[in-house]
Design a protein around this motif. Structure first.
Motif, PDB file in Angstrom:
ATOM      1  N   ARG A 106       0.816  -1.227   0.000  1.00 45.94           N
ATOM      2  CA  ARG A 106       0.000   0.000   0.000  1.00 45.94           C
ATOM      3  C   ARG A 106       0.841   1.265   0.000  1.00 45.94           C
ATOM      4  O   ARG A 106       0.364   2.325  -0.375  1.00 45.94           O
ATOM      5  CB  ARG A 106      -0.920   0.015   1.220  1.00 45.94           C
ATOM      6  N   TYR A 117       5.057  -0.074   9.721  1.00 47.52           N
ATOM      7  CA  TYR A 117       4.779  -1.509   9.922  1.00 47.52           C
ATOM      8  C   TYR A 117       5.851  -2.193  10.763  1.00 47.52           C
ATOM      9  O   TYR A 117       5.657  -3.324  11.218  1.00 47.52           O
ATOM     10  CB  TYR A 117       4.619  -2.228   8.567  1.00 47.52           C
ATOM     11  N   GLY A 149      -6.708  -0.636   3.324  1.00 46.83           N
ATOM     12  CA  GLY A 149      -6.997  -1.122   4.673  1.00 46.83           C
ATOM     13  C   GLY A 149      -8.444  -0.832   5.060  1.00 46.83           C
ATOM     14  O   GLY A 149      -9.120   0.012   4.458  1.00 46.83           O
ATOM     15  N   CYS A 150      -8.917  -1.532   6.080  1.00 44.65           N
ATOM     16  CA  CYS A 150     -10.324  -1.410   6.477  1.00 44.65           C
ATOM     17  C   CYS A 150     -10.620  -0.009   7.026  1.00 44.65           C
ATOM     18  O   CYS A 150     -11.562   0.672   6.574  1.00 44.65           O
ATOM     19  CB  CYS A 150     -10.669  -2.488   7.492  1.00 44.65           C
ATOM     20  N   TYR A 151      -9.813   0.451   7.977  1.00 46.74           N
ATOM     21  CA  TYR A 151     -10.020   1.811   8.503  1.00 46.74           C
ATOM     22  C   TYR A 151      -9.814   2.853   7.399  1.00 46.74           C
ATOM     23  O   TYR A 151     -10.504   3.870   7.338  1.00 46.74           O
ATOM     24  CB  TYR A 151      -9.004   2.120   9.609  1.00 46.74           C
ATOM     25  N   SER A 179     -13.449  -0.164  15.663  1.00 46.77           N
ATOM     26  CA  SER A 179     -13.571  -1.421  14.917  1.00 46.77           C
ATOM     27  C   SER A 179     -14.007  -2.562  15.822  1.00 46.77           C
ATOM     28  O   SER A 179     -13.624  -2.620  16.991  1.00 46.77           O
ATOM     29  CB  SER A 179     -12.218  -1.782  14.294  1.00 46.77           C
ATOM     30  N   GLY A 180     -14.739  -3.492  15.233  1.00 48.29           N
ATOM     31  CA  GLY A 180     -15.047  -4.744  15.907  1.00 48.29           C
ATOM     32  C   GLY A 180     -13.833  -5.657  15.916  1.00 48.29           C
ATOM     33  O   GLY A 180     -12.834  -5.409  15.231  1.00 48.29           O
ATOM     34  N   GLY A 183     -11.592  -7.403  12.995  1.00 47.15           N
ATOM     35  CA  GLY A 183     -10.576  -6.586  12.327  1.00 47.15           C
ATOM     36  C   GLY A 183      -9.166  -6.957  12.735  1.00 47.15           C
ATOM     37  O   GLY A 183      -8.205  -6.692  12.012  1.00 47.15           O
ATOM     38  N   TYR A 204      -6.361   2.283  20.941  1.00 48.85           N
ATOM     39  CA  TYR A 204      -5.057   1.631  20.761  1.00 48.85           C
ATOM     40  C   TYR A 204      -4.279   2.285  19.623  1.00 48.85           C
ATOM     41  O   TYR A 204      -4.845   3.014  18.819  1.00 48.85           O
ATOM     42  CB  TYR A 204      -5.235   0.124  20.541  1.00 48.85           C
ATOM     43  N   HIS A 211      -2.509   2.586   9.217  1.00 44.09           N
ATOM     44  CA  HIS A 211      -3.312   3.085   8.102  1.00 44.09           C
ATOM     45  C   HIS A 211      -3.172   4.604   7.906  1.00 44.09           C
ATOM     46  O   HIS A 211      -3.623   5.129   6.891  1.00 44.09           O
ATOM     47  CB  HIS A 211      -4.795   2.735   8.293  1.00 44.09           C
ATOM     48  N   LEU A 235     -11.120  -0.230  19.870  1.00 41.01           N
ATOM     49  CA  LEU A 235     -11.709  -1.562  19.742  1.00 41.01           C
ATOM     50  C   LEU A 235     -13.054  -1.558  20.459  1.00 41.01           C
ATOM     51  O   LEU A 235     -13.130  -1.124  21.616  1.00 41.01           O
ATOM     52  CB  LEU A 235     -10.759  -2.551  20.427  1.00 41.01           C
TER      53      LEU A 235
HETATM   54  C1  LIG Z   1      -9.296  -4.178  15.298  1.00 39.07           C
HETATM   55  C2  LIG Z   1      -7.907  -4.261  14.768  1.00 39.07           C
HETATM   56  O1  LIG Z   1      -6.963  -4.627  15.454  1.00 39.07           O
HETATM   57  N1  LIG Z   1      -7.740  -3.927  13.516  1.00 39.07           N
HETATM   58  C3  LIG Z   1      -6.469  -4.004  12.859  1.00 39.07           C
HETATM   59  C4  LIG Z   1      -6.680  -3.768  11.425  1.00 39.07           C
HETATM   60  C5  LIG Z   1      -5.749  -4.659  10.739  1.00 39.07           C
HETATM   61  C6  LIG Z   1      -5.667  -4.431   9.306  1.00 39.07           C
HETATM   62  O2  LIG Z   1      -6.561  -4.649   8.560  1.00 39.07           O
HETATM   63  O3  LIG Z   1      -4.483  -3.978   8.970  1.00 39.07           O
HETATM   64  P1  LIG Z   1      -3.921  -3.825   7.512  1.00 39.07           P
HETATM   65  O4  LIG Z   1      -5.095  -3.479   6.686  1.00 39.07           O
HETATM   66  O5  LIG Z   1      -2.950  -2.738   7.623  1.00 39.07           O
HETATM   67  O6  LIG Z   1      -3.335  -5.119   7.104  1.00 39.07           O
HETATM   68  C7  LIG Z   1      -5.495  -2.943  13.383  1.00 39.07           C
HETATM   69  O7  LIG Z   1      -5.936  -1.917  13.835  1.00 39.07           O
HETATM   70  O8  LIG Z   1      -4.280  -3.136  13.199  1.00 39.07           O
END
Ligand SMILES: CC(=O)N[C@@H](CCC(=O)OP(=O)(O)O)C(=O)O
Ligand SMILES: NC(=O)C1=CN([C@@H]2O[C@H](COP(=O)(O)OP(=O)(O)OC[C@H]3O[C@@H](n4cnc5c(N)ncnc54)[C@H](OP(=O)(O)O)[C@@H]3O)[C@@H](O)[C@H]2O)C=CC1
Length: 345
Positions: A106, A117, A149-151, A179-180, A183, A204, A211, A235
């Motif tokens: 990414r 990372y 990434g999700c976030y 996030s739940g 994730g 956290y 991200h 979380l």
């Molecule tokens: C709830 C939770 O722990 N979420 C993960 C999201 C992980 C993820 O998707 O990380 P990448 O997309 O960067 O691989 C975190 O915050 O690190």
């Protein structure tokens, strides 16, 4: 029918890919890969898959790039950070289609990856051959697709109209994302123990979330005036879902009506982004189990502050769903193929 391979099948997003591809009219999963689960039949690993004949005899195999390229049309990486960086070289050199759900490709700057990372980056030449594809805005230009990434997905869809139409004060942006537990992946940690997470909320990785750089890089591509953003992650005790509250001050002279019009216009042709302009504020149940992103808007005249509420399912829009949306782009399928899901009621 396109033939699909999944690396990291026993994880949350690997299994979500399998679930969604089961309903895809033009793609079928033909091979699955793992490490600790090699040799297991999928139906033994996941007994609830037992009656699905297509998967009953699918056996988890050890990774082989040459085998995947000889038998499949596209491969998904649903593996933890660090794996795709190691395994991707052969696919990139051969120009073989990949959708990588991990963060490994990414960030194009190796130093930025290593900082955020905390592990070695892939080679800069390989990083340059990956495309960061936010499915509702971008078209893939190269065969290696780095899935956001999700976030980052929820945050970017929340902020896009504001940056693209230059509507806010860029030093005022605060993103509060929650996030739940899914994730965090299936691996157990102290923070994901039921007793720790249930009936609790924990912030956290404050100011250190991995991200942040992909979000800011993308915002910069939309708007030269982009400044650092304040971004926090928490979380919450739900299985699936990301809930993002975004706050920003409007630029001088910009009205809330202009903001509403910008969201409507930006997402007018985006089936998977639903904007509520009637004051309705979406919640997680609006999107869980689906590839939708729901966005609600509000404005405070006293503080001149805009609030944007954005929700997604982290495993669908935040991972497997957007990855399939991107696969649909690669093969010129309808973007809704396999993804036209009704929320779980
Ligand atoms: C709830 C939770 O722990 N979420 C993960 C999201 C992980 C993820 O998707 O990380 P990448 O997309 O960067 O691989 C975190 O915050 O690190
Ligand atoms: N969960 C989420 O909501 C989201 C996740 N992502 C990203 O997607 C990726 C997958 O996440 P998630 O599904 O949560 O992760 P999980 O921890 O749930 O699963 C990862 C899977 O990868 C497999 N694996 C590990 N190493 C290898 C390897 N060398 N070769 C093949 N398989 C391997 C493991 O299986 P085995 O034990 O068999 O090795 C495991 O089942 C991560 O990079 C994550 O950051 C992105 C957006 C959202």
């Amino acid at each position: 029918m396109k033939k699909i391979a999944i690396i990291g099948i026993s994880g949350y997003s690997g299994l979500e890919l399998l679930r969604l591809l089961h309903g895809h009219p033009d793609a079928e999963v033909i091979s699955v890969y793992g490490t600790s689960t090699i040799g297991s039949k999928l139906a033994d690993l996941v007994p609830k898959l037992r009656q699905f004949k297509a998967y009953a005899n699918l056996t988890v195999k050890a990774f082989s790039a040459s085998e995947i390229m000889a038998t499949a049309d596209l491969v998904f990486f649903a593996t933890p950070a660090g794996i795709a960086a190691d395994y991707a070289t052969d696919f990139i050199q051969a120009g073989f289609p990949v959708v990588d759900l991990s963060g490994d490709f990414r960030l194009q700057d190796p130093a930025q990856y290593e900082k955020w990372y905390g592990r070695p980056a892939s080679h800069a030449d390989l990083l340059a051959k990956a495309d960061y594809v936010l499915a509702d805005f971008d078209k893939p230009r190269q065969p290696y697709i780095s899935n956001p990434g999700c976030y980052a997905t929820a945050t970017l869809l929340s902020l896009a109209p504001l940056y693209q139409a230059d509507l806010i004060q860029y030093d005022s942006v605060i993103v509060d994302a929650k996030s739940g537990l899914s994730g965090a992946g299936k691996k157990l940690s102290d923070s994901s123990h039921f007793v720790t997470a249930n009936e609790n909320v924990t912030m956290y990785k404050l100011n250190q979330h991995q991200h942040i750089p992909e979000i800011v890089n993308k915002l910069k591509s939309w708007q030269d005036k982009t400044l650092p953003i304040q971004f926090t992650t928490s979380l919450i005790p739900v299985n699936r879902g990301i809930f993002v509250s975004t706050y920003a001050k409007l630029a001088p002279g910009v009205s809330f009506e202009q903001v509403v019009a910008a969201y409507e216009q930006t997402y007018a042709d985006s089936y998977f982004v639903r904007v509520f302009t009637d004051g309705h504020l979406p919640d997680l149940h609006s999107v869980v189990g689906t590839n939708f992103t729901d966005i609600g808007l509000g404005y405070n005249d006293l503080t001149h502050t805009l609030t944007v509420v954005t929700v997604i399912d982290n495993l669908v829009k935040g991972a497997a769903g957007q990855a399939i949306q991107n696969m649909n782009q690669v093969f010129n399928f309808d973007e809704k193929s396999g993804l036209d899901l009704v929320p779980i009621l």
